[in-house]
Scaffold this motif. Structure first.
Motif, PDB file in Angstrom:
ATOM      1  N   ASP A 203       0.822  -1.209   0.000  1.00 43.57           N
ATOM      2  CA  ASP A 203       0.000   0.000   0.000  1.00 43.57           C
ATOM      3  C   ASP A 203       0.862   1.268   0.000  1.00 43.57           C
ATOM      4  N   GLY A 204       0.500   2.207  -0.888  1.00 49.13           N
ATOM      5  CA  GLY A 204       1.256   3.450  -0.969  1.00 49.13           C
ATOM      6  C   GLY A 204       1.115   4.329   0.252  1.00 49.13           C
ATOM      7  N   GLY A 205       0.086   4.079   1.073  1.00 47.66           N
ATOM      8  CA  GLY A 205      -0.159   4.922   2.240  1.00 47.66           C
ATOM      9  C   GLY A 205       0.942   4.882   3.272  1.00 47.66           C
ATOM     10  N   TYR A 206       1.773   3.838   3.264  1.00 44.78           N
ATOM     11  CA  TYR A 206       2.832   3.754   4.264  1.00 44.78           C
ATOM     12  C   TYR A 206       3.882   4.848   4.072  1.00 44.78           C
ATOM     13  N   MET A 207       4.127   5.243   2.815  1.00 47.48           N
ATOM     14  CA  MET A 207       5.166   6.236   2.555  1.00 47.48           C
ATOM     15  C   MET A 207       4.639   7.490   1.867  1.00 47.48           C
ATOM     16  N   GLY A 208       3.346   7.528   1.562  1.00 47.45           N
ATOM     17  CA  GLY A 208       2.790   8.721   0.926  1.00 47.45           C
ATOM     18  C   GLY A 208       1.289   8.631   0.834  1.00 47.45           C
ATOM     19  N   ASN A 209       0.588   9.273   1.751  1.00 49.11           N
ATOM     20  CA  ASN A 209      -0.883   9.152   1.776  1.00 49.11           C
ATOM     21  C   ASN A 209      -1.541  10.533   1.762  1.00 49.11           C
ATOM     22  N   PRO A 210      -1.500  11.192   0.615  1.00 50.24           N
ATOM     23  CA  PRO A 210      -0.861  10.833  -0.659  1.00 50.24           C
ATOM     24  C   PRO A 210       0.487  11.537  -0.795  1.00 50.24           C
ATOM     25  N   VAL A 211       1.222  11.194  -1.858  1.00 50.54           N
ATOM     26  CA  VAL A 211       2.482  11.889  -2.120  1.00 50.54           C
ATOM     27  C   VAL A 211       2.182  13.267  -2.700  1.00 50.54           C
ATOM     28  N   LEU A 212       2.964  14.254  -2.273  1.00 51.37           N
ATOM     29  CA  LEU A 212       2.770  15.624  -2.746  1.00 51.37           C
ATOM     30  C   LEU A 212       3.843  16.067  -3.735  1.00 51.37           C
ATOM     31  N   PHE A 213       5.056  15.477  -3.654  1.00 50.71           N
ATOM     32  CA  PHE A 213       6.164  16.020  -4.430  1.00 50.71           C
ATOM     33  C   PHE A 213       5.953  15.970  -5.947  1.00 50.71           C
ATOM     34  N   PRO A 214       5.212  14.978  -6.515  1.00 50.96           N
ATOM     35  CA  PRO A 214       5.002  15.042  -7.970  1.00 50.96           C
ATOM     36  C   PRO A 214       4.176  16.261  -8.371  1.00 50.96           C
TER      37      PRO A 214
END
Length: 354
Positions: A203-214
């Motif tokens: 799950d992407g939530g462990y490291m980005g929930n959500p990711v902002l840098f893109p």
């Protein structure tokens, strides 16, 4: 090639959207998106999504490809109807006691309790060796990934967590596939890790929930509206084993977002104080759309409740939250943040500017 031709004349403001994950609570995000696309004054520049947020993102992109904002709204409703229909025969259902008490949780559901215990005692590699996942089949049948990959006027960014490195990986454009969406929603206690290019993902939530840098690096728009599903603050100390675990998960899935926001606040402060050159650091404007008063009382088990009445309730809460946010803050889009980040890190989510 995408059928969209760029920003239309009636769009006067632009926003990037960052969509959190949260199982069935993603229907709240459906409501926010529905209200945003209905408004017509806002151009959605790009979307970053994780887990349920990733599913909302790809469904919206598919709808945008075919029919603009109205197409996105129609596809989102059709998707959540399909999710609800698929769950009608699931053992994860509310009991008569839950209904009588007027709660949407599954805390007394025998199916949910059995699954909860099983997930604590055995891994999905033992309990589900054939990797049965009805949600994967649903997404595969519903989403035309060729359209999502070609959604160049509204880029989509989806994150997943590399199991081996512990790092977030962001997928966009032609890299977005069924496996990527399922990896972004892969809870390790329930599903096998999803293999992408020979590497396992959770799950992407462990490291980005959500990711902002893109959205910061890849978008020409400096405004990011975070659609927050998971409450940051929950008053009181949990006492039961289940409540403790649920709160730990909530904190875990918010940690990366809070870290990103703290970094943005630091950059803003250093630019303001002249310690960093304003010409080299764009001042990102942050907004948060949430309905904590309505979402906090919902139990963690309700994230697996796919009853249509519950999903539409969440949709309506999301629509109302987005509408009220627009009424208060439309003029601020493109001008200033509507979240006071220094205040947030001093005193919690009460730092929202009104």
């Amino acid at each position: 090639m995408s059928k969209l031709l760029g920003r239309q004349a009636h769009h006067t403001k632009a926003l990037n959207l960052a969509l959190q994950g949260g199982g069935a609570h993603g229907a709240f995000t459906w409501g926010v998106l529905d209200r945003m696309f209905e408004d017509g004054r806002i151009w959605i520049e790009a979307i970053s999504g994780t887990s349920a947020g990733a599913m909302n993102a790809v469904v919206a992109a598919q709808g945008m490809y075919d029919g603009g904002g109205d197409g996105a709204r129609a596809e989102l409703e059709r998707f959540w109807r399909t999710v609800s229909a698929a769950g009608r025969h699931s053992p994860l259902r509310r009991t008569w006691l839950d209904r009588m008490m007027g709660t949407w949780s599954l805390d007394h559901s025998p199916g949910y309790l059995a699954l909860d215990i099983l997930n604590r005692l055995a891994s999905p590699y033992e309990t589900n060796p054939l990797q049965v996942n009805p949600l994967r089949e649903l997404v595969e049948q519903f989403v035309d990934f060729a359209k999502v990959q070609d959604s160049r006027d509204m880029p989509i960014y989806i994150s997943a967590t590399n199991v081996e490195t512990g790092q977030a990986r962001v997928f966009t454009g032609e890299a977005i596939t069924l496996d990527v969406v399922m990896a972004s929603a892969c809870l390790p206690f329930m599903f096998h890790a999803v293999m992408i290019e020979g590497e396992p993902y959770w799950d992407g939530g462990y490291m980005g929930n959500p990711v902002l840098f893109p959205l910061i690096e890849g978008s020409g728009c400096a405004d990011i509206a975070i659609v927050q599903i998971n409450p940051v603050v929950r008053r009181g100390t949990p006492r039961t084993a289940r409540d403790i675990l649920n709160r730990v998960n909530e904190i875990t899935f918010n940690a990366s977002l809070l870290k990103d926001l703290a970094s943005l606040e630091l950059i803003h402060r250093m630019v303001t104080e002249g310690k960093l050159l304003r010409s080299e650091f764009r001042d990102t404007r942050i907004h948060i759309i949430e309905a904590n008063d309505a979402m906090v009382p919902l139990g963690a088990s309700s994230k697996m409740n796919t009853e249509w009445a519950f999903l539409t309730l969440l949709r309506d809460i999301g629509r109302q939250a987005a509408g009220e946010w627009l009424d208060r803050n439309f003029d601020a889009i493109g001008e200033r943040s509507t979240v006071d980040l220094p205040c947030m890190f001093r005193a919690g989510p009460s730092g929202t500017v009104t």
